[in-house]
Design an enzyme around this catalytic site. Structure first.
Site, PDB file in Angstrom:
ATOM      1  N   ASP A   1      -3.286 -18.290   1.783  1.00  0.00           N
ATOM      2  CA  ASP A   1      -4.463 -18.932   1.183  1.00  0.00           C
ATOM      3  C   ASP A   1      -5.046 -19.991   2.103  1.00  0.00           C
ATOM      4  OD1 ASP A   1      -1.981 -19.972   0.669  1.00  0.00           O
ATOM      5  OD2 ASP A   1      -2.458 -20.791  -1.295  1.00  0.00           O
TER       6      ASP A   1
ATOM      7  N   ASP B   1     -11.077  -8.374   7.619  1.00  0.00           N
ATOM      8  CA  ASP B   1     -12.481  -8.220   7.228  1.00  0.00           C
ATOM      9  C   ASP B   1     -13.185  -9.573   7.229  1.00  0.00           C
ATOM     10  OD1 ASP B   1     -12.423  -5.491   6.987  1.00  0.00           O
ATOM     11  OD2 ASP B   1     -13.410  -5.469   5.023  1.00  0.00           O
TER      12      ASP B   1
ATOM     13  N   LYS C   1       3.186 -15.504   2.346  1.00  0.00           N
ATOM     14  CA  LYS C   1       3.051 -16.249   1.075  1.00  0.00           C
ATOM     15  C   LYS C   1       4.470 -16.567   0.626  1.00  0.00           C
ATOM     16  CE  LYS C   1       0.596 -17.780  -2.450  1.00  0.00           C
ATOM     17  NZ  LYS C   1      -0.234 -19.001  -2.323  1.00  0.00           N
TER      18      LYS C   1
ATOM     19  N   ASP D   1      -5.305  -6.731   5.849  1.00  0.00           N
ATOM     20  CA  ASP D   1      -6.484  -5.955   5.448  1.00  0.00           C
ATOM     21  C   ASP D   1      -7.616  -6.904   5.052  1.00  0.00           C
ATOM     22  OD1 ASP D   1      -8.060  -3.811   4.742  1.00  0.00           O
ATOM     23  OD2 ASP D   1      -7.009  -3.380   2.874  1.00  0.00           O
TER      24      ASP D   1
ATOM     25  N   TYR E   1       0.824  -1.218   0.000  1.00  0.00           N
ATOM     26  CA  TYR E   1       0.000   0.000   0.000  1.00  0.00           C
ATOM     27  C   TYR E   1       0.855   1.264   0.000  1.00  0.00           C
ATOM     28  CZ  TYR E   1      -3.992  -3.031   1.127  1.00  0.00           C
ATOM     29  OH  TYR E   1      -4.948  -4.008   1.099  1.00  0.00           O
TER      30      TYR E   1
END
Ligand code: NAD
Length: 359
Positions: A219, A247, A186, A243, A141
């Site tokens: 994942d 959620d 990852k 992020d 970001y």
């Protein structure tokens, strides 16, 4: 104790839920003899309207002088203009950077009485009590961006120091809880994730050998979070994965309206806000759930002011109120009060009454 607390109500339902959080703060001050000075300032869309800047200098100065900051929510369709620097979200990114709050804590605990509000089967939610620690000021970001007519890129980079400092926050939390830390990356694909994993492994062995460490790929963690969320204690992860996963995790609790968050840096000063946005669809109707904000006040007392007893009193008051049937529209069900929902103010009143009555 004396403390200066900056209050940034923001936009939409922000002022409605923050009003209830402020009443709780004031009640705690009276009950325990603290002197909290609360100072409000414009932030977000209201600040754009007032001075054409989502984070006016006076607001930033107030936050930098304060012991803690309580934020409602910012944004809304009115401020979706084309200049990204003039959008409310730009003010939030800048505020986080200026405050140096690199660790975003999101506790997810599913109160038994609210299990039926979650889209997941209630039996999957038994024993869920986890905390996400999301790296907040680095990663993709914040990396350099490029764009031409045929391609675009966003740079993701992390330094060892950035990974170490957020891991320390998460590991200290894990040590004070059930002693388990899950680091999500990852590393089978991304170089930043390989650095992340090596750094976390090294730091934990050197400084937190008493905390159990496990690594998971993002994942499979996304799947496991739905399949068996009670397995997790503290989870640390980088900005974008956090992020998305936070959620996802918020849905375990049933509604965006009930979950708090804390953003912390090196010192004790932090930024505390409910995880939801400004909810323009219900703003001005007095029906927003103030619980996420009130639980954020508890986090503020715990992490910035060191007032653990007071924090626990607020949490207990909220859970007793829920046990006794407090439901706002977002968590209402036909089984409780015949589905009748409390307004924002009524919910605040019920929680205040529980707080002042004590256990
Ligand atoms: P949102 O969280 O505002 O709302 C999503 C849904 O949840 C809506 O239906 C809303 O009514 C409901 N909801 C949210 N909070 C609630 C509460 N306390 N009580 C009852 N229901 C509640 O997300 P959105 O609609 O995607 O975004 C709206 C605006 O908020 C956008 O401008 C977005 O950029 C902004 N936003 C701000 C923050 C922040 O201030 N940190 C975070 C997320 C979104």
């Amino acid at each position: 104790m004396k403390a200066l607390i900056a209050v940034l109500p923001g936009d939409g339902i922000g002022p409605e839920v923050v009003a209830e959080g402020v009443r709780v703060l004031e009640a705690v001050a009276v009950r325990h003899g603290h002197q909290f000075t609360l100072q409000s300032a414009d932030f977000g869309g209201v600040a754009i309207d007032a001075v054409a800047d989502p984070l006016p200098q006076a607001t930033l100065d107030l936050c930098l002088r304060s012991d803690a900051i309580l934020l409602g929510a910012i944004g809304g369709p009115k401020w979706g203009g084309s200049d990204p620097l003039r959008r409310p979200e730009a003010g939030l990114l800048r505020l986080r950077r200026e405050l140096g709050v690199y660790a975003n804590l999101r506790p997810v605990a599913v109160h038994p009485a609210l299990r039926s509000a979650s889209p997941l089967r209630p039996e999957l939610l038994v024993g869920v009590d986890l905390v996400f620690v999301r790296e907040l000021t680095g990663g993709i970001y914040f990396g350099a961006k490029t764009r031409d007519a045929f391609s675009a890129s966003d740079l993701c980079s992390y330094s060892v120091a950035e990974v170490e400092r957020v891991t320390r926050v998460a590991a200290r939390l894990a040590r004070a809880r059930r002693g388990k830390l899950t680091s999500i990356d990852k590393s089978n694909v991304l170089e930043t994730s390989r650095l992340w994993r090596e750094t976390v492994t090294r730091l934990m062995a050197a400084e937190f050998a008493d905390v159990t460490l496990e690594h998971a790929l993002v994942d499979s963690a996304a799947m496991h979070l739905i399949r068996k969320p009670s397995d997790y204690d503290v989870i640390v992860t980088e900005n974008m994965f956090g992020d998305i996963l936070t959620d996802e995790a918020s849905m375990l609790a049933g509604s965006l309206g009930v979950s708090p968050s804390a953003s912390l840096g090196d010192g004790t000063r932090g930024l505390f806000e409910p995880i939801h946005g400004s909810a323009p669809d219900i703003a001005g109707r007095g029906i927003a759930n103030p619980i996420g904000t009130i639980l954020s006040v508890a986090l503020l007392l715990r992490h910035s002011l060191g007032l653990e007893t007071e924090a626990q009193e607020i949490e207990a008051a909220v859970y007793r109120a829920i046990d006794k049937g407090l439901r706002t529209a977002d968590i209402a069900s036909a089984d409780v009060n015949g589905g009748r929902a409390a307004s924002t103010r009524e919910a605040g009143e019920v929680i205040l009454a529980e707080l002042t009555a004590g256990a």
